[in-house]
Design a protein around this motif. Structure first.
Motif, PDB file in Angstrom:
ATOM      1  N   THR A  43      47.968  43.985  46.358  1.00 30.60           N
ATOM      2  CA  THR A  43      47.216  43.779  47.387  1.00 30.60           C
ATOM      3  C   THR A  43      47.140  42.585  47.152  1.00 30.60           C
ATOM      4  O   THR A  43      46.634  41.908  45.615  1.00 30.60           O
ATOM      5  CB  THR A  43      45.653  43.972  47.610  1.00 30.60           C
ATOM      6  N   ALA A  95      43.406  40.354  50.117  1.00 30.77           N
ATOM      7  CA  ALA A  95      42.066  40.940  49.655  1.00 30.77           C
ATOM      8  C   ALA A  95      40.832  39.568  50.248  1.00 30.77           C
ATOM      9  O   ALA A  95      39.951  40.415  50.319  1.00 30.77           O
ATOM     10  CB  ALA A  95      42.140  40.432  47.833  1.00 30.77           C
ATOM     11  N   ASN A 150      41.445  50.001  50.452  1.00 29.67           N
ATOM     12  CA  ASN A 150      42.737  49.686  49.498  1.00 29.67           C
ATOM     13  C   ASN A 150      41.795  49.081  48.419  1.00 29.67           C
ATOM     14  O   ASN A 150      41.814  49.241  47.465  1.00 29.67           O
ATOM     15  CB  ASN A 150      43.003  48.706  49.632  1.00 29.67           C
ATOM     16  N   LEU A 151      40.239  49.545  48.010  1.00 27.08           N
ATOM     17  CA  LEU A 151      39.308  49.497  46.722  1.00 27.08           C
ATOM     18  C   LEU A 151      39.634  49.830  45.760  1.00 27.08           C
ATOM     19  O   LEU A 151      40.007  51.278  45.771  1.00 27.08           O
ATOM     20  CB  LEU A 151      37.935  49.087  47.752  1.00 27.08           C
ATOM     21  N   SER A 152      39.483  49.180  44.528  1.00 24.79           N
ATOM     22  CA  SER A 152      39.892  49.542  43.496  1.00 24.79           C
ATOM     23  C   SER A 152      38.607  51.106  43.048  1.00 24.79           C
ATOM     24  O   SER A 152      37.957  49.794  43.248  1.00 24.79           O
ATOM     25  CB  SER A 152      40.491  49.137  42.488  1.00 24.79           C
ATOM     26  N   GLU A 178      41.727  48.657  55.410  1.00 21.46           N
ATOM     27  CA  GLU A 178      42.160  48.585  54.486  1.00 21.46           C
ATOM     28  C   GLU A 178      40.948  48.260  53.289  1.00 21.46           C
ATOM     29  O   GLU A 178      40.841  47.943  52.566  1.00 21.46           O
ATOM     30  CB  GLU A 178      43.187  47.923  54.047  1.00 21.46           C
ATOM     31  N   HIS A 185      37.769  43.647  42.588  1.00 21.52           N
ATOM     32  CA  HIS A 185      37.977  44.960  43.729  1.00 21.52           C
ATOM     33  C   HIS A 185      39.171  45.476  44.469  1.00 21.52           C
ATOM     34  O   HIS A 185      39.261  46.434  44.629  1.00 21.52           O
ATOM     35  CB  HIS A 185      37.315  43.461  44.989  1.00 21.52           C
ATOM     36  N   TYR A 186      40.639  44.606  44.392  1.00 24.59           N
ATOM     37  CA  TYR A 186      41.097  45.084  45.035  1.00 24.59           C
ATOM     38  C   TYR A 186      42.280  44.895  43.622  1.00 24.59           C
ATOM     39  O   TYR A 186      42.970  43.926  43.641  1.00 24.59           O
ATOM     40  CB  TYR A 186      42.104  44.145  46.549  1.00 24.59           C
ATOM     41  N   TYR A 195      39.671  40.790  53.732  1.00 21.57           N
ATOM     42  CA  TYR A 195      38.762  41.548  53.499  1.00 21.57           C
ATOM     43  C   TYR A 195      37.127  41.673  53.045  1.00 21.57           C
ATOM     44  O   TYR A 195      36.519  42.322  53.878  1.00 21.57           O
ATOM     45  CB  TYR A 195      39.179  43.020  52.435  1.00 21.57           C
ATOM     46  N   ARG A 255      40.752  40.412  42.181  1.00 22.40           N
ATOM     47  CA  ARG A 255      41.656  41.820  41.635  1.00 22.40           C
ATOM     48  C   ARG A 255      40.392  42.450  40.969  1.00 22.40           C
ATOM     49  O   ARG A 255      41.031  44.259  41.134  1.00 22.40           O
ATOM     50  CB  ARG A 255      42.180  40.613  40.311  1.00 22.40           C
TER      51      ARG A 255
END
Lengths: 824, 263, 218
Positions: free
Chosen positions: A305, A310, A461-463, A457, A300-301, A313, A298
């Motif tokens: 996602t 996640a 999609n990375l935060s 992704e 990370h993504y 990934y 969480r």
């Protein structure tokens, strides 16, 4: 460190072995000195009489690479004399556990443990006997011949002072003097500590060196108490932090495991690494593994996602693959890499067998050197014996900010996370690492968005919420407080945990509140509690010590949950709850709760909770089947050694180390020389106070260069006489892999060893130097002129390309060389 | 103002040289290009840019092993400082702290202090034609700070404080060492304001004078000859004056033969 | 008048001798003044006209260099007349302190320089040499033992202790103590009476040799 720097002052006996703390961790001696002033004893064991030895009450020399023999002798001594802290051993260790009767030890099995096949151990016999409920059988009387205690006794019965002395070269009476002094800390209320560093880790048996000491500490009841513990003195101010935050290939932040290709789903992964236990009263803390892995994902993504997505990934390791330092450089040497980021490091000097490392760099298409200054890595293409015209590698230099030029935290050896402020701006184009990473990230993201690619992704999609964002949704500047908060973790929605309600977006108060459903984030569960709604814990600077034993609990913050001495649940009697050490208790039951340090897994007095909560059985492992090379430490010679046989067994070297000289790139940079008359002298590497690592931050500081201006090699008067060398002469030192020139320091601080009747000479060499000097820099008008230069190249030109069986840390501390006067 | 003492307790010194560096940093002293000559000690001796030098000495006790002993070499700040006595310009002075300060501006580079110091501390710099030495960080003392070397010391080998307080510290430490410590500095040159506690007899430390004293030549000169150099001509001048008054000038005409007298 | 040469005055000093005397005297006095200026903090003010003590030191050192030829020339020029004693008359003279301190009936005749002057001359020569040697070692102490240099300082001071009283006496007797002497170092001439009193033997010898130069007014 299980304990922390200040706590050394509480010790009754300090063993410094595999470290020259006085020179290389000078501040540690503030506390060593305090301990000595309070009547504590200092023991120094080192091949060479060092600055540490100069302050010791007892000094003994040992040949490099024979620490297990030395410590095995101590285990035998303390068992023979029944000096163990019995109640501690019975209740807090697995000494009582019964082991599989089929388990065999080196003394009865040609020098290896049962199960060795194709240079790997099948560990099926390294198991405990269990009853029908699956609970481990034990013998509280420690008498059963299959109990860990009796096996231990049997294993080390072979380590008599005479045999140990034959191996280490330490006179038997010196061994006994030290054994006696140190094992006196087995008395209830007494504590001994060990300070070690790379002198123990950088061996093919590095992990087992430390295991041997951990066993001693457990037998003496020295774990979890003030003035005790197993204390690794880190070689860099933030090595602890970088390890906690997954600098290594096999772990994710917080010592979560790197997923493997065979673990397709998060459920598979969690199942694999979440231990269970049938033991009553065992907290088995790792049962929370799924909470920590979910919270990491969480971090990370974001919530859009799913956790499984996640997880998909995350990069996965091929099963059985090893991506540690030596493997990487071996692959690079074979031409299997296109590019390389040398980030804050100088492998051309720091890597074992530097000739191989330097040659490996030439196989790259490109390299990015992120560093404060140019170094031997960035300039390898114009180094000694290199023709720049023949090098294809394109090198980019990204100047980065030094620690005082940016804000953030470091975590010291004592696990203290300490916030540091920025003092000055970075010079010129230099930028903090975090900013460089951010820019790199956005550029890579752009490419993925434009061009796509496998698992795009994972990047897109990375935060990346590390600062206020502009209209494009991207941050302008990296705010390290945001990074620290993400590491701590947030509640991602309004949550009720343990009867308390937490608002979405607030910081998680501690890892006990993390969830496995994706409702919390935490970049590193171990650091959850470091940056809470109460503020930045690492920035605390309260000098009050309420504990009276030097915990300073309101100064900075320490993982886990600000617990200064881990395993402190073991510091009290299991029945009465009274501290073993009444003078300096870590924790104390005040009738209602524990006071002092943050208690570690301990129940109220008499509750029976096992204190080693990170172990499924709740007790510490004297028998450690998790290791690759045996559940007990066994003495094996370094890969390169001066002896033809091992007096303890027919097995010369650690049987499960990866042999690059056999299966590596197979070139001369992997060669080894054991009992080779061309390389008759043992050599070890070490550091000096004035320089640091490869000297990149110190060689160019004139004041430091003035004090230690270049590479030297220390040797005994006897060896110097033999080779016609005088102090101050320029000599060459050769191993089978490389050569350096150094100034001879002929000193009585090195003495020849008597090894099994033969005279063995040892020499030592610091590894801080390199061929790049300030003299070579191009100076821009207005720059300060270079004043003082150092001389000499890296000692790692000599070191072997071989690693520890568990960690693959290179064996830089014991190898064979020849020395001669230059020009002779 | 109470006198100050800086204590160097070598029994606690690890030879880390933090003090040597701190001295350079506070006093803004440049480094010199050196080379390793077979010892950790570098530079080889005190010099105009190195006011504090750690000495590394080895005592080879044969079968009994070896000892590695360290010594912090810098100004001892004598109570009876030969350098202050000789300094012609008043550049070297005793301060209210009992230390010996050096006013760089006043120094004329006569080198008298260089030769007269029993500890070989003042160093002449041909480039500036002046002498340099440790002034126990006078600028820091004036700001109520301890000397830079003391500040840097990690082990407490260097301590600094009021004389009486430090005498107590020394007494306690000497007692704790149970005869294994050797106090150095209290018994000569009127007592020094830097004191050593050494783990070995002073004789084992290279370059450490066993019985340092203000040179006899200096006593002869400053205590006897210097006043005499004024008293003697003064007395003679007075004598001539008296002579003139009592005997009067010599009348050379008296020596002329009467016959040729022109009087 | 003071600096007027009268008819019949006798030439005692050549121009060279006069110049040499003043060369020596000036360097010597400068050395003494600058030396005292450094030796006593209360005399540091002497440095003021030179722009500070450091310059005073330079003045002292280089005057010292200039002093060397002065001393050597002095030694060579007057050695024969002032550096050797005329026995036994000089002994007798010394015993009577040249009649300066008490009344003496009969004094032995003296040559050009009386034993008092000779002693002064020798003192200047030897202490001068001592000051040169010790001074140069003090100036360049590198390479010598510190003990030696330390004693050089003591000797340098010792030199001044002995030299200064002599200089005081020299100036006294050269001025008001023996009238007629003062002009001599400027004109080179003095009266016959003076000669008969101070250097009768020399006068007689010159007259016998016929080499006496008498001012005739031309």
């Amino acid at each position: 460190m299980t304990n922390h720097w200040n706590d050394i002052a509480n010790s009754d006996c300090i063993l410094i072995m595999g470290s020259n703390a006085a020179a290389n961790h000078p501040i540690s001696f503030k506390y060593v000195t305090k301990a000595q002033e309070n009547g504590g004893k200092l023991i120094s064991v080192d091949p060479r009489y060092t600055q540490t030895s100069s302050k010791s009450d007892i000094y003994a020399a040992l040949r490099s690479g024979t620490d297990i023999a030395f410590l095995g002798g101590m285990i035998k001594y303390l068992l023979d004399h029944n000096l163990i802290q019995k109640k501690y051993v019975q209740h807090y260790t697995n000494a009582t556990f019964l082991v599989n009767p089929a388990f065999k030890m080196p003394g009865e099995n040609d020098g290896v443990f049962s199960g060795l096949k194709d240079f790997k151990y099948d560990k099926s016999t390294w198991s405990f006997q269990t009853d029908t409920d699956g609970i481990v059988k034990r013998d509280l009387s420690l008498q059963d011949p299959n109990c860990v205690y009796q096996l231990l006794k049997k294993q080390y019965s072979r380590y008599t002072p005479e045999v140990v002395s034959k191996i280490t070269g330490t006179p038997p009476e010196k061994l006994l003097e030290i054994y006696k002094e140190y094992t006196a800390t087995g008395a209830v209320g007494k504590a001994g500590t060990i300070m070690y560093a790379m002198g123990w880790t950088q061996h093919t048996v590095g992990v087992q060196n430390i295991r041997a000491m951990a066993i001693i500490q457990l037998l003496l009841g020295n774990m979890g108490v003030t003035g005790g513990g197993v204390n690794a003195l880190r070689g860099e101010s933030n090595v602890q932090g970088s390890t906690d935050h997954c600098l290594l290939f096999h772990i994710l932040p917080g010592y979560l495991k790197t997923p493997k290709a065979s673990q397709a789903t998060l459920i598979d992964y969690n199942n694999k690494y979440t231990p269970s236990t049938k033991e009553a009263n065992s907290l088995n803390w790792w049962k929370n593994y799924p909470k920590y892995s979910a919270s990491l994902l969480r971090a990370h993504y974001a919530g859009s996602t799913s956790l499984e997505e996640a997880y998909s990934y995350l990069p996965k390791l091929d099963d059985g693959a090893n991506y540690s330092w030596l493997s990487l450089f071996d692959q690079m040497h074979q031409g299997n890499f296109e590019g390389f980021f040398a980030w804050g490091q100088n492998p051309a000097c720091s890597g074992a067998s530097s000739n191989k490392t330097r040659a490996a760099l030439a196989e790259l298409e490109w390299m990015v050197n992120v560093n404060l200054f140019d170094n031997e890595t960035g300039s390898f293409w114009k180094g000694p014996n290199v023709n720049p015209e023949k090098i294809k590698t394109e090198v980019f230099m990204l100047p980065c900010a030094a620690s005082m030029e940016k804000e953030g935290s470091i975590t010291n050896s004592g696990r203290w996370m300490q916030w540091r402020y920025k003092a000055v701006n970075p010079p010129g184009q230099a930028r903090p690492d975090g900013e460089i990473i951010t820019e790199l990230y956005y550029r890579v993201k752009d490419l993925y968005e434009k061009e796509g690619g496998p698992l795009a992704e994972a990047i897109t999609n990375l935060s990346w919420d590390y600062g206020p964002k502009g209209g494009d949704g991207r941050i302008r500047h990296l705010d390290t407080h945001m990074v620290a908060k993400e590491i701590n973790g947030y509640f991602l929605k309004d949550t009720v945990v343990k009867g308390k309600t937490f608002k979405k977006g607030t910081l998680v108060p501690s890892f006990a509140y993390l969830q496995d459903d994706g409702s919390t984030s935490s970049g590193n569960w171990l650091y959850c509690n470091s940056y809470t709604e109460k503020g930045n814990m690492a920035a605390r600077r309260n000098k009050k010590d309420r504990s009276g034993v030097g915990l300073y609990s309101e100064w900075s913050w320490c993982w886990p949950v600000n617990r200064r001495i881990i395993y402190n649940g073991a510091s009290v009697d299991p029945d009465s709850g009274q501290p073993w050490d009444k003078k300096d208790p870590v924790i104390l039951w005040n009738g209602a709760k524990w006071v002092g340090d943050v208690p570690d897994g301990v129940s109220p007095p008499g509750g029976g909770r096992k204190p080693f909560i990170m172990k499924p059985h709740g007790v510490a492992s004297i028998f450690g089947p998790g290791r690759a090379d045996g559940p007990f430490p066994e003495h094996y010679e370094p890969l390169e050694c001066p002896v033809e046989k091992n007096p303890l067994s027919p097995q010369m070297t650690n049987p499960v180390i990866k042999r690059w000289d056999k299966e590596g790139s197979g070139t001369d940079v992997d060669a080894r020389a054991t009992c080779d008359p061309r390389f008759p002298f043992v050599c070890t590497t070490y550091r000096v106070s004035e320089h640091w690592q490869t000297g990149l931050m110190t060689r160019w500081c004139p004041w430091l260069a003035e004090m230690q201006p270049g590479l030297f090699i220390e040797m005994s008067k006897e060896l110097a006489k033999l080779k016609g060398i005088k102090s101050g002469d320029l000599v060459t030192a050769n191993s089978i892999r490389g050569q350096v020139e150094a100034v001879a320091i002929v000193t009585p601080r090195f003495k020849p060893f008597k090894i099994d009747g033969n005279t063995v000479h040892q020499v030592g060499i610091p590894w801080h130097f390199g061929w790049v000097t300030t003299k070579m820099r191009e100076y821009v008008h207005g720059d300060k002129k270079p004043e003082v230069f150092t001389s000499g190249d890296s000692a790692n030109l000599l070191t072997p390309f071989i690693g520890d069986a568990n960690t693959m840390i290179p064996e830089s501390k014991a190898f064979m060389v020849n020395v001669k006067k230059k020009g002779v | 103002m109470s006198k100050k003492i800086k204590l160097y307790d070598a029994t606690k010194c690890t030879g880390c040289r933090g003090c040597q560096l701190a001295c350079k940093q506070w006093n803004d002293l440049p480094a010199d290009q050196t080379e390793n000559r077979g010892s950790y000690q570098n530079p080889q001796s005190l010099n105009p840019n190195t006011w504090l030098l750690m000495h590394f000495d080895e005592v080879d006790a044969g079968a009994d092993g070896v000892k590695w002993i360290f010594r912090k070499d810098s100004c001892m700040h004598c109570s009876d400082a030969a350098c202050v006595r000789v300094c012609p310009s008043g550049a070297l002075t005793h301060t209210k702290y009992g230390t010996v300060a050096l006013d760089h501006k006043k120094c004329i580079g006569c080198k008298e202090c260089v030769t007269v110091c029993p500890f070989n501390v003042p160093q002449y710099d041909p480039k500036t034609e002046k002498v340099a030495k440790c002034d126990m960080c006078f600028s820091r003392l004036e700001s109520n700070l301890e000397p830079a070397c003391v500040k840097a010391c990690p082990t407490g080998a260097l301590q600094f404080g009021d004389e009486e307080e430090m005498r107590e510290v020394i007494k306690k430490r000497m007692a704790a060492l149970k005869g294994k410590g050797h106090l150095y500095g209290d018994k000569f040159v009127g007592g020094t304001h830097m004191l050593y506690i050494l783990p070995e007899q002073p004789v084992h430390y290279a370059g450490l004078p066993q019985n340092p004293m203000v040179p006899a030549s200096l006593v002869a000169w400053k205590d006897w000859l210097k006043p005499l150099s004024l008293i003697a001509p003064g007395a003679v001048l007075a004598g001539t004056f008296l002579h003139y008054l009592t005997k009067g000038p010599k009348d050379v005409r008296k020596s002329l033969p009467e016959t040729k007298g022109d009087a | 008048m003071f600096l007027i040469i009268n008819k019949g005055d006798i030439k005692i000093s050549t121009t060279f001798e006069k110049l040499l005397h003043w060369y020596l005297a000036i360097t010597c006095l400068m050395l003494i003044c600058s030396g005292l200026g450094m030796m006593f903090h209360s005399f540091n003010f002497i440095a003021a006209p030179f722009g500070g003590l450091k310059n005073l030191k330079l003045v002292h050192n280089y005057t010292g260099v200039a002093f060397i030829p002065a001393l050597l020339l002095t030694a060579i020029t007057w050695w024969k007349e002032a550096g050797t004693f005329d026995l036994p008359d000089d002994i007798e003279w010394i015993k009577k302190c040249g009649g300066y301190l008490w009344k003496v009936e009969e004094l032995p005749e003296t040559g050009k320089y009386n034993p008092g002057q000779k002693t002064f001359f020798l003192t200047v020569i030897f202490i001068g040499l001592l000051m040169i040697v010790s001074g140069f070692l003090m100036w360049n102490p590198e390479g010598y033992s510190k003990e030696l240099i330390n004693w050089m300082y003591a000797l340098h001071a010792c030199g001044i202790v002995f030299l200064l009283p002599f200089i005081v006496v020299h100036i006294y007797l050269g001025t008001v103590g023996v009238p007629g002497s003062g002009a001599l170092v400027f004109t080179g001439y003095t009266s016959r009476a003076w000669c008969l009193s101070q250097c009768p033997k020399w006068l007689r010898k010159k007259e016998e040799d016929g080499t006496l130069e008498v001012f005739t007014g031309e």
